[in-house]
Motif scaffolding. Structure first.
Motif, PDB file in Angstrom:
ATOM      1  N   GLU A 292      21.423  11.835  48.354  1.00 35.09           N
ATOM      2  CA  GLU A 292      22.617  12.637  48.090  1.00 35.09           C
ATOM      3  C   GLU A 292      23.709  12.371  49.136  1.00 35.09           C
ATOM      4  O   GLU A 292      24.353  13.287  49.636  1.00 35.09           O
ATOM      5  CB  GLU A 292      22.257  14.121  48.019  1.00 35.09           C
ATOM      6  N   GLY A 293      23.835  11.102  49.525  1.00 38.71           N
ATOM      7  CA  GLY A 293      24.883  10.685  50.446  1.00 38.71           C
ATOM      8  C   GLY A 293      24.589  10.908  51.920  1.00 38.71           C
ATOM      9  O   GLY A 293      25.408  10.580  52.766  1.00 38.71           O
ATOM     10  N   LEU A 294      23.417  11.477  52.235  1.00 40.07           N
ATOM     11  CA  LEU A 294      23.072  11.768  53.630  1.00 40.07           C
ATOM     12  C   LEU A 294      21.858  10.961  54.076  1.00 40.07           C
ATOM     13  O   LEU A 294      20.863  10.868  53.344  1.00 40.07           O
ATOM     14  CB  LEU A 294      22.771  13.263  53.806  1.00 40.07           C
ATOM     15  N   PRO A 295      21.914  10.395  55.293  1.00 36.58           N
ATOM     16  CA  PRO A 295      20.751   9.641  55.777  1.00 36.58           C
ATOM     17  C   PRO A 295      19.615  10.566  56.201  1.00 36.58           C
ATOM     18  O   PRO A 295      19.837  11.602  56.823  1.00 36.58           O
ATOM     19  CB  PRO A 295      21.310   8.873  56.983  1.00 36.58           C
ATOM     20  N   GLU A 296      18.415  10.164  55.823  1.00 32.64           N
ATOM     21  CA  GLU A 296      17.181  10.829  56.245  1.00 32.64           C
ATOM     22  C   GLU A 296      16.317   9.795  56.952  1.00 32.64           C
ATOM     23  O   GLU A 296      16.382   8.604  56.633  1.00 32.64           O
ATOM     24  CB  GLU A 296      16.386  11.350  55.043  1.00 32.64           C
ATOM     25  N   VAL A 297      15.486  10.246  57.875  1.00 29.08           N
ATOM     26  CA  VAL A 297      14.535   9.369  58.549  1.00 29.08           C
ATOM     27  C   VAL A 297      13.134   9.938  58.379  1.00 29.08           C
ATOM     28  O   VAL A 297      12.955  11.143  58.184  1.00 29.08           O
ATOM     29  CB  VAL A 297      14.872   9.180  60.050  1.00 29.08           C
ATOM     30  N   ALA A 298      12.145   9.051  58.451  1.00 23.73           N
ATOM     31  CA  ALA A 298      10.752   9.472  58.314  1.00 23.73           C
ATOM     32  C   ALA A 298      10.152   9.706  59.699  1.00 23.73           C
ATOM     33  O   ALA A 298      10.228   8.837  60.566  1.00 23.73           O
ATOM     34  CB  ALA A 298       9.948   8.408  57.569  1.00 23.73           C
ATOM     35  N   LEU A 299       9.580  10.890  59.889  1.00 24.14           N
ATOM     36  CA  LEU A 299       8.862  11.228  61.118  1.00 24.14           C
ATOM     37  C   LEU A 299       7.383  11.372  60.815  1.00 24.14           C
ATOM     38  O   LEU A 299       7.005  11.714  59.694  1.00 24.14           O
ATOM     39  CB  LEU A 299       9.378  12.545  61.708  1.00 24.14           C
ATOM     40  N   ILE A 300       6.557  11.128  61.833  1.00 27.13           N
ATOM     41  CA  ILE A 300       5.118  11.308  61.679  1.00 27.13           C
ATOM     42  C   ILE A 300       4.683  12.530  62.482  1.00 27.13           C
ATOM     43  O   ILE A 300       5.156  12.774  63.587  1.00 27.13           O
ATOM     44  CB  ILE A 300       4.314  10.061  62.107  1.00 27.13           C
ATOM     45  N   GLY A 301       3.772  13.298  61.893  1.00 25.04           N
ATOM     46  CA  GLY A 301       3.235  14.480  62.556  1.00 25.04           C
ATOM     47  C   GLY A 301       1.773  14.269  62.911  1.00 25.04           C
ATOM     48  O   GLY A 301       0.998  13.737  62.116  1.00 25.04           O
ATOM     49  N   THR A 302       1.421  14.662  64.136  1.00 26.82           N
ATOM     50  CA  THR A 302       0.039  14.595  64.601  1.00 26.82           C
ATOM     51  C   THR A 302      -0.303  15.907  65.310  1.00 26.82           C
ATOM     52  O   THR A 302       0.572  16.750  65.526  1.00 26.82           O
ATOM     53  CB  THR A 302      -0.180  13.410  65.564  1.00 26.82           C
ATOM     54  N   ARG A 303      -1.558  16.041  65.701  1.00 31.40           N
ATOM     55  CA  ARG A 303      -2.038  17.232  66.423  1.00 31.40           C
ATOM     56  C   ARG A 303      -1.681  18.510  65.681  1.00 31.40           C
ATOM     57  O   ARG A 303      -1.093  19.427  66.229  1.00 31.40           O
ATOM     58  CB  ARG A 303      -1.526  17.248  67.853  1.00 31.40           C
ATOM     59  N   GLN A 304      -2.038  18.523  64.400  1.00 26.30           N
ATOM     60  CA  GLN A 304      -1.818  19.669  63.516  1.00 26.30           C
ATOM     61  C   GLN A 304      -0.363  20.094  63.459  1.00 26.30           C
ATOM     62  O   GLN A 304      -0.032  21.271  63.466  1.00 26.30           O
ATOM     63  CB  GLN A 304      -2.726  20.824  63.936  1.00 26.30           C
TER      64      GLN A 304
END
Length: 185
Positions: A30-42
């Motif tokens: 929708e015209g906005l940049p998103e980045v992928a983050l990784i989650g660890t340790r619950q």
């Protein structure tokens, strides 16, 4: 044993050097940049995907491989983002480790976040201000700000990244961080 410990205090642990590479993978929604983050340790630690450069492997290839393994996403490298360095103590090896991580900006080309490896508990696409606020380590926020600056020039309407030491508020406007600095990683 106490006597041995006393004698060992003046002895410095050996130094090992580790080199890793990773990426800031982005997409436009929708015209906005998103980045992928990784989650660890619950979900208590959020970071950028990265991993060890294998002997003879180019760091850019490592970044691509590690992003794919840890996020389930494929991307094309757009630009190098520089590197971060930090120290930690590896108990098993009884060594101090000097780690260098090379990062690359990557444009999403396919894949699904659910296809990540078992090292990662969750992969989440987030807008830049949320990513900046969510990242657990200052050195990765620094890399994200570099990526953000490049995305600002690439994607019309992308706001400027917060200055170092500022936090991006809910609407993305810089706010006072007000929080204590993260411990070194």
């Amino acid at each position: 044993m106490g006597e041995l410990r006393g004698k060992m205090r003046g002895v410095r642990a050996p130094v090992r050097r580790h080199v890793s590479a990773g990426g800031v993978i982005f997409r436009v929604q929708e015209g906005l940049p998103e980045v992928a983050l990784i989650g660890t340790r619950q979900g208590s630690v959020w970071g950028l995907p990265k991993g060890t450069v294998e002997p003879g492997e180019d760091p850019e290839l490592t970044a691509h491989r590690e992003v794919r393994e840890e996020t389930g996403l494929d991307g094309a490298v757009v630009a190098p983002l520089g590197s971060v360095q930090y120290w930690f103590y590896e108990r098993g090896a009884r060594a101090r480790v000097h780690k260098t991580v090379h990062f690359y900006l990557m444009e999403y080309a396919g894949g699904r976040p659910g296809d990540h490896d078992q090292e990662v508990e969750e992969v989440r696409w987030v807008l830049l201000p949320e990513a900046h606020a969510r990242l657990s380590h200052d050195n990765e926020r620094q890399i994200l700000r570099r990526a953000w600056g490049l995305l600002q020039g690439r994607i019309p309407g992308t706001q400027a990244p917060p200055a170092e030491g500022e936090d991006a508020g809910p609407g993305g406007a810089p706010e006072d961080a007000g929080a204590a600095a993260d411990p070194p990683r």
